[in-house]
Scaffold this active site. Structure first.
Site, PDB file in Angstrom:
ATOM      1  N   ALA A 196     -30.789  36.432  -4.464  1.00  0.00           N
ATOM      2  CA  ALA A 196     -31.465  37.286  -5.433  1.00  0.00           C
ATOM      3  C   ALA A 196     -32.866  36.715  -5.620  1.00  0.00           C
ATOM      4  O   ALA A 196     -33.092  35.526  -5.352  1.00  0.00           O
ATOM      5  CB  ALA A 196     -30.710  37.245  -6.753  1.00  0.00           C
ATOM      6  N   GLY A 205     -27.148  35.752  -3.408  1.00  0.00           N
ATOM      7  CA  GLY A 205     -26.962  37.200  -3.278  1.00  0.00           C
ATOM      8  C   GLY A 205     -26.896  37.667  -1.827  1.00  0.00           C
ATOM      9  O   GLY A 205     -26.316  38.721  -1.541  1.00  0.00           O
ATOM     10  N   GLU A 208     -23.418  37.038  -0.881  1.00  0.00           N
ATOM     11  CA  GLU A 208     -22.616  38.003  -1.653  1.00  0.00           C
ATOM     12  C   GLU A 208     -22.708  39.402  -1.037  1.00  0.00           C
ATOM     13  O   GLU A 208     -21.720  40.139  -1.006  1.00  0.00           O
ATOM     14  CB  GLU A 208     -23.072  38.005  -3.123  1.00  0.00           C
ATOM     15  CG  GLU A 208     -22.670  36.700  -3.831  1.00  0.00           C
ATOM     16  CD  GLU A 208     -23.258  36.566  -5.210  1.00  0.00           C
ATOM     17  OE1 GLU A 208     -24.501  36.590  -5.334  1.00  0.00           O
ATOM     18  OE2 GLU A 208     -22.492  36.451  -6.184  1.00  0.00           O
ATOM     19  N   GLU A 256     -26.216  28.766  -6.341  1.00  0.00           N
ATOM     20  CA  GLU A 256     -26.656  29.108  -7.695  1.00  0.00           C
ATOM     21  C   GLU A 256     -26.586  27.963  -8.693  1.00  0.00           C
ATOM     22  O   GLU A 256     -27.442  27.829  -9.563  1.00  0.00           O
ATOM     23  CB  GLU A 256     -25.842  30.304  -8.229  1.00  0.00           C
ATOM     24  CG  GLU A 256     -26.234  31.648  -7.630  1.00  0.00           C
ATOM     25  CD  GLU A 256     -25.538  31.969  -6.319  1.00  0.00           C
ATOM     26  OE1 GLU A 256     -24.916  31.059  -5.728  1.00  0.00           O
ATOM     27  OE2 GLU A 256     -25.631  33.123  -5.880  1.00  0.00           O
TER      28      GLU A 256
HETATM   29  N1  COA Z   1     -36.055  34.273  -4.383  1.00  0.00           N
HETATM   30  C1  COA Z   1     -37.381  34.370  -4.349  1.00  0.00           C
HETATM   31  N2  COA Z   1     -38.153  33.852  -3.396  1.00  0.00           N
HETATM   32  C2  COA Z   1     -37.533  33.187  -2.408  1.00  0.00           C
HETATM   33  C3  COA Z   1     -36.144  33.040  -2.355  1.00  0.00           C
HETATM   34  C4  COA Z   1     -35.387  33.626  -3.394  1.00  0.00           C
HETATM   35  N3  COA Z   1     -34.071  33.559  -3.438  1.00  0.00           N
HETATM   36  N4  COA Z   1     -35.815  32.322  -1.265  1.00  0.00           N
HETATM   37  C5  COA Z   1     -36.975  32.034  -0.648  1.00  0.00           C
HETATM   38  N5  COA Z   1     -38.005  32.562  -1.327  1.00  0.00           N
HETATM   39  C6  COA Z   1     -39.433  32.473  -0.996  1.00  0.00           C
HETATM   40  C7  COA Z   1     -39.998  31.083  -1.283  1.00  0.00           C
HETATM   41  O1  COA Z   1     -40.314  30.934  -2.658  1.00  0.00           O
HETATM   42  C8  COA Z   1     -41.219  31.090  -0.400  1.00  0.00           C
HETATM   43  O2  COA Z   1     -42.219  31.867  -1.017  1.00  0.00           O
HETATM   44  P1  COA Z   1     -43.734  31.302  -1.167  1.00  0.00           P
HETATM   45  O3  COA Z   1     -44.208  31.160   0.256  1.00  0.00           O
HETATM   46  O4  COA Z   1     -44.421  32.377  -1.924  1.00  0.00           O
HETATM   47  O5  COA Z   1     -43.640  29.980  -1.871  1.00  0.00           O
HETATM   48  C9  COA Z   1     -40.751  31.883   0.825  1.00  0.00           C
HETATM   49  O6  COA Z   1     -39.628  32.642   0.397  1.00  0.00           O
HETATM   50  C10 COA Z   1     -40.312  30.982   1.976  1.00  0.00           C
HETATM   51  O7  COA Z   1     -39.313  30.089   1.486  1.00  0.00           O
HETATM   52  P2  COA Z   1     -39.418  28.489   1.608  1.00  0.00           P
HETATM   53  O8  COA Z   1     -38.581  27.897   0.527  1.00  0.00           O
HETATM   54  O9  COA Z   1     -40.831  28.064   1.674  1.00  0.00           O
HETATM   55  O10 COA Z   1     -38.725  28.295   3.034  1.00  0.00           O
HETATM   56  P3  COA Z   1     -37.962  26.996   3.558  1.00  0.00           P
HETATM   57  O11 COA Z   1     -37.738  27.208   5.017  1.00  0.00           O
HETATM   58  O12 COA Z   1     -38.657  25.750   3.128  1.00  0.00           O
HETATM   59  O13 COA Z   1     -36.536  27.031   2.805  1.00  0.00           O
HETATM   60  C11 COA Z   1     -34.538  28.075   1.947  1.00  0.00           C
HETATM   61  C12 COA Z   1     -35.621  28.055   3.054  1.00  0.00           C
HETATM   62  C13 COA Z   1     -33.685  29.303   2.163  1.00  0.00           C
HETATM   63  C14 COA Z   1     -33.683  26.815   2.069  1.00  0.00           C
HETATM   64  C15 COA Z   1     -35.223  28.091   0.571  1.00  0.00           C
HETATM   65  O14 COA Z   1     -36.156  29.157   0.546  1.00  0.00           O
HETATM   66  C16 COA Z   1     -34.263  28.292  -0.585  1.00  0.00           C
HETATM   67  O15 COA Z   1     -33.576  27.361  -0.981  1.00  0.00           O
HETATM   68  N6  COA Z   1     -34.243  29.537  -1.173  1.00  0.00           N
HETATM   69  C17 COA Z   1     -33.461  29.823  -2.339  1.00  0.00           C
HETATM   70  C18 COA Z   1     -32.013  29.948  -2.008  1.00  0.00           C
HETATM   71  C19 COA Z   1     -31.222  30.213  -3.259  1.00  0.00           C
HETATM   72  O16 COA Z   1     -31.115  29.380  -4.135  1.00  0.00           O
HETATM   73  N7  COA Z   1     -30.662  31.406  -3.341  1.00  0.00           N
HETATM   74  C20 COA Z   1     -29.844  31.802  -4.436  1.00  0.00           C
HETATM   75  C21 COA Z   1     -30.622  32.591  -5.403  1.00  0.00           C
HETATM   76  S1  COA Z   1     -29.648  33.059  -6.800  1.00  0.00           S
END
Ligand code: COA
Length: 260
Positions: A66, A112, A115, A135
């Site tokens: 999400a 999400g 999910e 989460e």
């Molecule tokens: N919501 C909003 N933005 C998100 C996102 C999310 N769930 N997941 C990734 N993004 C965004 C990042 O903020 C980043 O944006 P920015 O360039 O404006 O800062 C962009 O997507 C790229 O992500 P980044 O974190 O830089 O890539 P990465 O390769 O270093 O890491 C992940 C990849 C997937 C490990 C990491 O993005 C992450 O942990 N995301 C969240 C996962 C999560 O907790 N999901 C559950 C949400 S309830």
């Protein structure tokens, strides 16, 4: 209807839906959920569509969850509403579609994103896919059906470990756990989904819809878990841990939780 965050292609009785916010790793914001709901509702009544394949744009992510940035300042009530409307518009909606929906998991399927994959009827993953429900590392819980569907798919023991550790598993482990049905190289992902779709379209759409209703009725009838999830998810939005967890994500640092 014009769509901003999803791409649609209808070919050989298959509707391909690609979630298309690659710069945000295809995170599900409100608009994307609404667009998916609209596209799926139209597909469900379109006789030219027999199977739906949902995937993410790019080679890195199916859906990374999400949209954390969108909900980070929500109140308890807004959190509860976010979960409830997500269940209704997308996650329950997909699961209750009368046509088979295949998730082509082409990379990160987190929160999400996992999910959504778990709401689909069939899951095929590419070898680089990574799955998890992270989460609790943000001070919140899975709020789009994950507490129930992960438990249904992999069992209570593995679900409790996966949710509490916020860890990710790779495609081969997901296959071993029964979280996905097939794992293939990324270049063959859509072809594998099409092979499955090709078998489905030879069969009676009415009978498939009947079978899916029967399968799902066994899981739904007495399940109070979805309602509990919505309530617990909303409550998290009033905690200091939620503020810390979401702030830490946006500030790209590790959170320090106090359990309050
Ligand atoms: N919501 C909003 N933005 C998100 C996102 C999310 N769930 N997941 C990734 N993004 C965004 C990042 O903020 C980043 O944006 P920015 O360039 O404006 O800062 C962009 O997507 C790229 O992500 P980044 O974190 O830089 O890539 P990465 O390769 O270093 O890491 C992940 C990849 C997937 C490990 C990491 O993005 C992450 O942990 N995301 C969240 C996962 C999560 O907790 N999901 C559950 C949400 S309830």
């Amino acid at each position: 209807m014009a769509y901003t965050n999803i791409l649609l292609e209808n070919k050989d009785s298959i509707l391909y839906i690609t979630i298309n916010r690659p710069d945000q790793l295809n995170a599900l914001n409100k608009q994307t959920i609404e667009e998916l709901n609209k596209a799926l509702a139209l597909a469900d009544v379109n006789p030219e569509v027999r199977v739906i394949i949902i995937t993410g744009s790019g080679e890195k992510a199916f859906v990374a969850g999400a949209d954390i940035k969108e909900f980070s300042s929500f109140s308890i009530e807004e959190g509860r509403m976010l979960s409830r409307s997500g269940h209704k518009l997308l996650f329950d909606f997909v699961e209750n579609m009368s046509k088979p929906v295949i998730a082509a998991v082409n990379g990160f399927a987190l929160g999400g994103g996992l999910e959504l994959a778990m709401s689909c009827h069939i899951r095929v993953a590419s070898e680089n896919a990574k799955m998890g429900l992270p989460e609790v590392s943000l001070g919140v819980i899975p709020g789009y059906g994950g507490t129930q569907r992960l438990t249904q798919l992999v069992g209570k023991g593995k679900a409790m470990e996966m949710i509490a550790t916020a860890g990710m598993i790779g495609a081969s482990e997901a296959l071993q756990w029964g979280l996905v049905n097939h794992v293939v190289p990324q270049a063959e992902l859509l072809a594998k989904c099409e092979e499955i779709a090709g078998k489905i379209v030879k069969n009676s759409p009415a009978a498939i819809a009947s079978a899916y209703r029967a399968i799902l009725s066994g899981y739904k009838k007495y399940n109070a878990g979805y309602e509990a999830e919505i309530k617990e998810f909303g409550q998290c939005f009033g905690t200091e841990d939620f503020t810390e967890g979401t702030s830490a994500f946006m500030e790209k640092r590790k959170p320090v939780f106090k359990g309050k």
